[in-house]
Design a protein around this motif. Sequence first.
Motif, PDB file in Angstrom:
ATOM      1  N   ASP A   5       0.816  -1.215   0.000  1.00  0.00           N
ATOM      2  CA  ASP A   5       0.000   0.000   0.000  1.00  0.00           C
ATOM      3  C   ASP A   5       0.849   1.264   0.000  1.00  0.00           C
ATOM      4  O   ASP A   5       0.360   2.348  -0.359  1.00  0.00           O
ATOM      5  CB  ASP A   5      -0.924   0.016   1.223  1.00  0.00           C
ATOM      6  CG  ASP A   5      -1.955  -1.095   1.191  1.00  0.00           C
ATOM      7  OD1 ASP A   5      -2.396  -1.449   0.086  1.00  0.00           O
ATOM      8  OD2 ASP A   5      -2.314  -1.607   2.270  1.00  0.00           O
ATOM      9  N   TRP A   6       2.091   1.150   0.435  1.00  0.00           N
ATOM     10  CA  TRP A   6       2.942   2.335   0.559  1.00  0.00           C
ATOM     11  C   TRP A   6       3.830   2.561  -0.655  1.00  0.00           C
ATOM     12  O   TRP A   6       4.395   3.660  -0.802  1.00  0.00           O
ATOM     13  CB  TRP A   6       3.817   2.207   1.810  1.00  0.00           C
ATOM     14  CG  TRP A   6       3.014   2.195   3.070  1.00  0.00           C
ATOM     15  CD1 TRP A   6       2.667   1.111   3.826  1.00  0.00           C
ATOM     16  CD2 TRP A   6       2.434   3.323   3.708  1.00  0.00           C
ATOM     17  NE1 TRP A   6       1.899   1.498   4.896  1.00  0.00           N
ATOM     18  CE2 TRP A   6       1.744   2.855   4.857  1.00  0.00           C
ATOM     19  CE3 TRP A   6       2.419   4.699   3.436  1.00  0.00           C
ATOM     20  CZ2 TRP A   6       1.056   3.697   5.724  1.00  0.00           C
ATOM     21  CZ3 TRP A   6       1.739   5.540   4.298  1.00  0.00           C
ATOM     22  CH2 TRP A   6       1.064   5.047   5.423  1.00  0.00           C
ATOM     23  N   LYS A   9       3.645   5.860  -2.747  1.00  0.00           N
ATOM     24  CA  LYS A   9       2.676   6.800  -2.170  1.00  0.00           C
ATOM     25  C   LYS A   9       3.399   8.080  -1.765  1.00  0.00           C
ATOM     26  O   LYS A   9       4.428   8.034  -1.081  1.00  0.00           O
ATOM     27  CB  LYS A   9       1.994   6.164  -0.962  1.00  0.00           C
ATOM     28  CG  LYS A   9       0.786   6.946  -0.445  1.00  0.00           C
ATOM     29  CD  LYS A   9       0.133   6.189   0.712  1.00  0.00           C
ATOM     30  CE  LYS A   9      -1.144   6.871   1.176  1.00  0.00           C
ATOM     31  NZ  LYS A   9      -2.235   6.778   0.169  1.00  0.00           N
ATOM     32  N   HIS A  10       2.898   9.222  -2.153  1.00  0.00           N
ATOM     33  CA  HIS A  10       3.525  10.517  -1.860  1.00  0.00           C
ATOM     34  C   HIS A  10       3.060  11.002  -0.482  1.00  0.00           C
ATOM     35  O   HIS A  10       1.892  11.356  -0.297  1.00  0.00           O
ATOM     36  CB  HIS A  10       3.173  11.542  -2.934  1.00  0.00           C
ATOM     37  CG  HIS A  10       3.847  11.277  -4.249  1.00  0.00           C
ATOM     38  ND1 HIS A  10       4.937  12.002  -4.692  1.00  0.00           N
ATOM     39  CD2 HIS A  10       3.605  10.338  -5.217  1.00  0.00           C
ATOM     40  CE1 HIS A  10       5.330  11.552  -5.868  1.00  0.00           C
ATOM     41  NE2 HIS A  10       4.534  10.536  -6.216  1.00  0.00           N
ATOM     42  N   VAL A  11       3.978  10.979   0.454  1.00  0.00           N
ATOM     43  CA  VAL A  11       3.660  11.334   1.839  1.00  0.00           C
ATOM     44  C   VAL A  11       4.508  12.519   2.263  1.00  0.00           C
ATOM     45  O   VAL A  11       5.733  12.530   2.066  1.00  0.00           O
ATOM     46  CB  VAL A  11       3.922  10.154   2.801  1.00  0.00           C
ATOM     47  CG1 VAL A  11       3.515  10.529   4.225  1.00  0.00           C
ATOM     48  CG2 VAL A  11       3.164   8.908   2.341  1.00  0.00           C
ATOM     49  N   THR A  12       3.852  13.508   2.872  1.00  0.00           N
ATOM     50  CA  THR A  12       4.553  14.655   3.447  1.00  0.00           C
ATOM     51  C   THR A  12       4.591  14.505   4.959  1.00  0.00           C
ATOM     52  O   THR A  12       3.553  14.281   5.587  1.00  0.00           O
ATOM     53  CB  THR A  12       3.850  15.972   3.079  1.00  0.00           C
ATOM     54  OG1 THR A  12       3.945  16.171   1.667  1.00  0.00           O
ATOM     55  CG2 THR A  12       4.489  17.150   3.799  1.00  0.00           C
ATOM     56  N   GLU A  69       3.415  19.395  -3.956  1.00  0.00           N
ATOM     57  CA  GLU A  69       2.597  18.834  -5.035  1.00  0.00           C
ATOM     58  C   GLU A  69       2.557  17.309  -4.933  1.00  0.00           C
ATOM     59  O   GLU A  69       3.507  16.682  -4.497  1.00  0.00           O
ATOM     60  CB  GLU A  69       3.168  19.246  -6.397  1.00  0.00           C
ATOM     61  CG  GLU A  69       3.016  20.724  -6.709  1.00  0.00           C
ATOM     62  CD  GLU A  69       3.495  21.064  -8.106  1.00  0.00           C
ATOM     63  OE1 GLU A  69       3.700  20.112  -8.898  1.00  0.00           O
ATOM     64  OE2 GLU A  69       3.678  22.246  -8.398  1.00  0.00           O
ATOM     65  N   SER A  70       1.449  16.747  -5.328  1.00  0.00           N
ATOM     66  CA  SER A  70       1.221  15.296  -5.379  1.00  0.00           C
ATOM     67  C   SER A  70       1.063  14.657  -4.002  1.00  0.00           C
ATOM     68  O   SER A  70       0.967  13.422  -3.907  1.00  0.00           O
ATOM     69  CB  SER A  70       2.356  14.574  -6.139  1.00  0.00           C
ATOM     70  OG  SER A  70       2.504  15.098  -7.437  1.00  0.00           O
ATOM     71  N   THR A  71       1.014  15.457  -2.933  1.00  0.00           N
ATOM     72  CA  THR A  71       0.863  14.882  -1.595  1.00  0.00           C
ATOM     73  C   THR A  71      -0.461  14.126  -1.486  1.00  0.00           C
ATOM     74  O   THR A  71      -1.531  14.654  -1.780  1.00  0.00           O
ATOM     75  CB  THR A  71       0.909  15.976  -0.512  1.00  0.00           C
ATOM     76  OG1 THR A  71       2.182  16.609  -0.539  1.00  0.00           O
ATOM     77  CG2 THR A  71       0.686  15.380   0.873  1.00  0.00           C
ATOM     78  N   GLU A  72      -0.373  12.858  -1.043  1.00  0.00           N
ATOM     79  CA  GLU A  72      -1.558  12.029  -0.837  1.00  0.00           C
ATOM     80  C   GLU A  72      -1.898  11.854   0.644  1.00  0.00           C
ATOM     81  O   GLU A  72      -3.010  11.462   0.988  1.00  0.00           O
ATOM     82  CB  GLU A  72      -1.338  10.652  -1.460  1.00  0.00           C
ATOM     83  CG  GLU A  72      -1.074  10.673  -2.948  1.00  0.00           C
ATOM     84  CD  GLU A  72      -0.661   9.318  -3.465  1.00  0.00           C
ATOM     85  OE1 GLU A  72      -1.548   8.459  -3.639  1.00  0.00           O
ATOM     86  OE2 GLU A  72       0.557   9.107  -3.676  1.00  0.00           O
ATOM     87  N   LEU A  73      -0.916  12.128   1.507  1.00  0.00           N
ATOM     88  CA  LEU A  73      -1.089  11.954   2.943  1.00  0.00           C
ATOM     89  C   LEU A  73      -0.085  12.840   3.669  1.00  0.00           C
ATOM     90  O   LEU A  73       1.053  12.976   3.226  1.00  0.00           O
ATOM     91  CB  LEU A  73      -0.845  10.487   3.337  1.00  0.00           C
ATOM     92  CG  LEU A  73      -0.755  10.173   4.835  1.00  0.00           C
ATOM     93  CD1 LEU A  73      -2.114  10.326   5.496  1.00  0.00           C
ATOM     94  CD2 LEU A  73      -0.209   8.750   5.063  1.00  0.00           C
ATOM     95  N   VAL A  95      -6.674  16.034   1.415  1.00  0.00           N
ATOM     96  CA  VAL A  95      -5.557  15.189   1.840  1.00  0.00           C
ATOM     97  C   VAL A  95      -5.701  14.874   3.330  1.00  0.00           C
ATOM     98  O   VAL A  95      -5.784  15.803   4.145  1.00  0.00           O
ATOM     99  CB  VAL A  95      -4.202  15.886   1.580  1.00  0.00           C
ATOM    100  CG1 VAL A  95      -3.044  15.062   2.162  1.00  0.00           C
ATOM    101  CG2 VAL A  95      -4.000  16.098   0.085  1.00  0.00           C
TER     102      VAL A  95
END
Length: 475
Positions: A5-6, A9-12, A69-73, A95
């Motif tokens: 799942d990770w 994935k774009h995470v901040t 940009e592109s942050t999903e979480l 988000v």
Amino acid sequence: MSNQDWQGKHVTVAGLGVSGIPAARVLNGLGAVVTVVNDGDDERSRAQAAELEAQGITVRLGDGATLPESTELIVTTPGWQPDKPLFAAAAEAGVPVWGDVELAWRLRGHDGREPAPWLAVTGTNGKTTTVRMLASILEAAGLRTAAVGNIGVSLLDAVLGDETYDVLAVELSSYQLHWAPSLRAHSAVVLNLAPDHLDWHGSMEAYVADKGRIYQGNRIACVYNVADKATEDLVRQADVEEGCRAIGFTLGTPGPSQLGVVDGILVDRAFVTNRQKQAQELAEVGDVNPPAPHNIANALAAAALARAFGVEPRAVRDGLRAFRPDAHRIEHVADVAEVAYIDDSKATNTHAAEASLAAYDPIVWIAGGLAKGATFDELVSGAAKRLRGVVLIGRDRALIREALTRHAPEVPVVDLDRTDTGAMSEAVREAARLARPGDTVLMAPACASMDMFANYNKRGEAFADAVRALADESA
């Protein structure tokens, strides 16, 4: 969530520090594309950023407001307040925002292992002591456990490490609970509620609501403080699993579904066959170290969570006997000239100081520091009859002096007009001058320490050093 799942994935991660850096490393190791944003851009932050960048993690210093940009979480450190522009941008973009506790909760069992249940503890005061008591009881029962969370041991380390646990004793702050929407504990307790961290939460109502999150989805028991109705109200409002029970603890005689004290014995009327007619002896008051009223309450809360997990009565007793409190929590330093000197530097707010003051009589009280917006009238009026004298230190000592003038005008007060670290030595000497044989000199500041000391530990060490110097001179 599984490792797959990770992947990509774009995470901040919001913030460096004790929880942000481990979270960034964990997420990077799971295959996420990680960007860390941080308000600060000092030498320490640059050094931390360099270490993360060497592992392939992007770090943006001095720019904690802009959503990459592109942050999903977003995974945030607990100290970042909810009104940060970054979170407003996240809400607008849809988000989600998690804290490190939420991340740890989601990662349980990611490697196929059966995840350990969580016994969770929060409250304005007493969290760390209760969690450590609980861990001691669980260990006495032969269970593999650890005291984790806000207590200093990372939940991520506990969840992702090689060691397996039967159950975890978890301390959670209001900050952590705010960012943990899906947490579902086996059983949980709110020890007490008093104004604290209102600058972060914005209001007492918001602070209480975040504390109450700990009960959401509980499976077995929601433990509350009979003496603090607000904690019971939170239980009533909680959406729990079918069959989850409300369990009270009290310093008085317990009713059915409660734990309490009868003739110096800690007893259980909750986890017995016939709650109407039976009470199970758990331990003696003398088994609690120290046996101050608020610490007995902590022991009852820990016992309730342990009993909810099926721990036998003998383990409650043995665990409480084995428990040793952390430094600077109503810690007896020495007796000098028949006067006891007690270090409760951890009493950094009025609620904690009130509990300390209730445990001794008569008292020479050393108080003061950073008030954090607190008022002291209720604290002083409640303790006035116990006070032999007061020594005031720290930046906001005038607020306590004014409350003493209103509510305890007959009590002698020494106001030390200095905020250097050496003031503690003078405070101890002045307290010794005011004290009589049989008295207690209690350093329970009711304030934070950062006006004079790096933290409450350093303040407590300064007090202990001054007491020991006094003892040497008196020998």
